[in-house]
Design a protein around this motif. Sequence first.
Motif, PDB file in Angstrom:
ATOM      1  N   ASP A 420      -6.047  29.246 -20.655  1.00 50.91           N
ATOM      2  CA  ASP A 420      -6.276  28.099 -21.526  1.00 50.91           C
ATOM      3  C   ASP A 420      -4.979  27.334 -21.807  1.00 50.91           C
ATOM      4  OD1 ASP A 420      -5.279  30.230 -22.944  1.00 50.91           O
ATOM      5  OD2 ASP A 420      -6.695  30.098 -24.612  1.00 50.91           O
ATOM      6  N   ASN A 422      -2.900  26.671 -19.164  1.00 53.39           N
ATOM      7  CA  ASN A 422      -2.446  26.266 -17.834  1.00 53.39           C
ATOM      8  C   ASN A 422      -1.856  24.858 -17.798  1.00 53.39           C
ATOM      9  OD1 ASN A 422      -3.049  28.691 -16.689  1.00 53.39           O
ATOM     10  ND2 ASN A 422      -4.736  27.965 -15.418  1.00 53.39           N
ATOM     11  N   ALA A 423      -2.533  23.916 -18.455  1.00 53.02           N
ATOM     12  CA  ALA A 423      -2.055  22.528 -18.411  1.00 53.02           C
ATOM     13  C   ALA A 423      -0.665  22.417 -19.023  1.00 53.02           C
ATOM     14  CB  ALA A 423      -3.039  21.611 -19.130  1.00 53.02           C
ATOM     15  N   ALA A 424      -0.460  23.034 -20.184  1.00 55.15           N
ATOM     16  CA  ALA A 424       0.848  22.979 -20.840  1.00 55.15           C
ATOM     17  C   ALA A 424       1.904  23.733 -20.038  1.00 55.15           C
ATOM     18  CB  ALA A 424       0.744  23.558 -22.247  1.00 55.15           C
ATOM     19  N   ARG A 426       2.003  24.200 -16.764  1.00 53.57           N
ATOM     20  CA  ARG A 426       2.388  23.419 -15.592  1.00 53.57           C
ATOM     21  C   ARG A 426       3.271  22.226 -15.995  1.00 53.57           C
ATOM     22  NH1 ARG A 426      -3.292  24.306 -13.888  1.00 53.57           N
ATOM     23  NH2 ARG A 426      -3.272  25.922 -12.281  1.00 53.57           N
ATOM     24  N   GLU A 427       2.952  21.608 -17.136  1.00 53.25           N
ATOM     25  CA  GLU A 427       3.728  20.449 -17.580  1.00 53.25           C
ATOM     26  C   GLU A 427       5.149  20.833 -17.958  1.00 53.25           C
ATOM     27  OE1 GLU A 427       3.845  17.258 -21.317  1.00 53.25           O
ATOM     28  OE2 GLU A 427       2.084  18.556 -21.016  1.00 53.25           O
TER      29      GLU A 427
END
Length: 540
Positions: A420, A422-424, A426-427
């Motif tokens: 949950d 993952n987006a942060a 990767r950023e």
Amino acid sequence: MNRWLRAETAFFLVVWLLLTLVFRDRGFYDPGSLWHVRVGEIILTEGMPRTDPFSYTFAGERWVPQQWGAEVVMALLHRAGGFDTLLLAFSAGLALLYTVIFRRAVAGGMGPILAALVVGGCLFVGAFHYFVRPHMVTVAFLSYTMMCVLDYERGRCSVWRLAGLVPLFVVWTNLHGGVLGGTLTLGLAVGGWGLLFLRDRVRGQAVPGETPIPTPTPTPTPTPTPTPIPTPTPIRDWPTAFTLVGIVAACLLTPLVNPHGLEMIRIWNRIVGSTVLPRVVHEHMPLDPTMPPGQAVIGLGVFYLVLLTGAWPRLRVSWLLPLVWLVLSFKGIRQGPLFAITAVVAVTDLWRHTVWHRLLVKYGDGSLASDTPSVTAGAGWTVVPAVLVLLAAGLQAARLPVPVIGAGWVRFDPDFVPVDLNAAVREHLDRPDVRVFNDANLGGYLIYFAPNAKVFMDDRCELYGDDWIARYSDAMGLPPDELAPLFAAWDERYGFDYALVFSAAAGQEKPSIERLLSARPGQWREVARGQRAVLFRRVR
């Protein structure tokens, strides 16, 4: 019954389905399930690594992948169909293994219902340590080693089948270090047979395969002699004994056949001889009888011992081998599944020789025990499972989202793998030279999902060593005020930019490291929070 639809077919399909459902997320709880794939990819694309490619704390330090063969296989499966195909190989492989054992149980005098209960129960007992990881190779290969020992002892195969273990152990060496357990099992069997052979020689008893010297009868009247009890050793003469010793010696040398040479032995020694891992790593800890895994192993141990007493006094060496793994399970719970797999293989042969089998045959209706087993020769039962497994592999390779057997079935539990975030991640993290302070059990997640970042630590225990692991574990267990100077010393030495740490479940106290970072808003700022993990960024 149709030659393609037998009891074995039904057993395989039920076990495969249950494993695919239960291990949909549970199979990937262990962080090694993720970083093993990355290691395999590095080997395939860049060659064998010789130094640590993932951390900044041990950058440049000597490290080689001891399970390189299994990691390459995992990477290839991942390429073919992602984590769904990894789960398929795991679940179908386990289902096949236990179905073979189920067939042996039925051939050994168990009714299909009882065989399903016993074999399925042993699968349940060992399942607490089943993950999509290279160690599953040891479960499969150790069970096959037990089958070879049993079959040779019972005269069902020649010595050449035992000799075939030597190349198998070479493969095993390059897949997982559990090959040492296979050599231990074979060595104990041969040692036990040898002692019985020597005992019979000393007593002057005839050995099977040798013609005893006739003794003149002092009286012309023949006297009836009781039927001799066959000796429980397959060693018939000295050449056989020397051959078996040679096979064990060859198996002992197989760990040397690897691309790392003696370094492989040193790696295994660091892990097996560690005094810290049994204190800080759950799978290395002694059996705890108050916990469900320990209770399951003890329960199976009682069942196995009851069966052994039912065969007294005509016990065989192979039937006793699981006792060694039972004792080792009390020393380290990670041996529990190895006790379960050796016990269930032994039970399939032991069962027909117990008083419990005789009682069920005499007073039962034939559904639980029989002297005329119903197993059918041939591999026709494998046709339907093979077609379905190939269908699942095709669906996953084509990325077709079909429930259970198709693509997209695997999911990661955020309590163990913080997808949950993952987006942060990767950023913020998936950039070259980003240094992350992280909980050790989040190292595998970062290695896979942020491959460009560098981690503080992961669960490659042979790399970090006892001293480092002990200091880290002791520090993370301290209250925030005592942890603060140690964390500051790490920060001063390594200069990390982010921190990814586990958070607490609802209603539980936050871990010390999270409280420490949250209490310093001028130095660390929370940038993302998931169900069980939180990402902090240094304030510049």
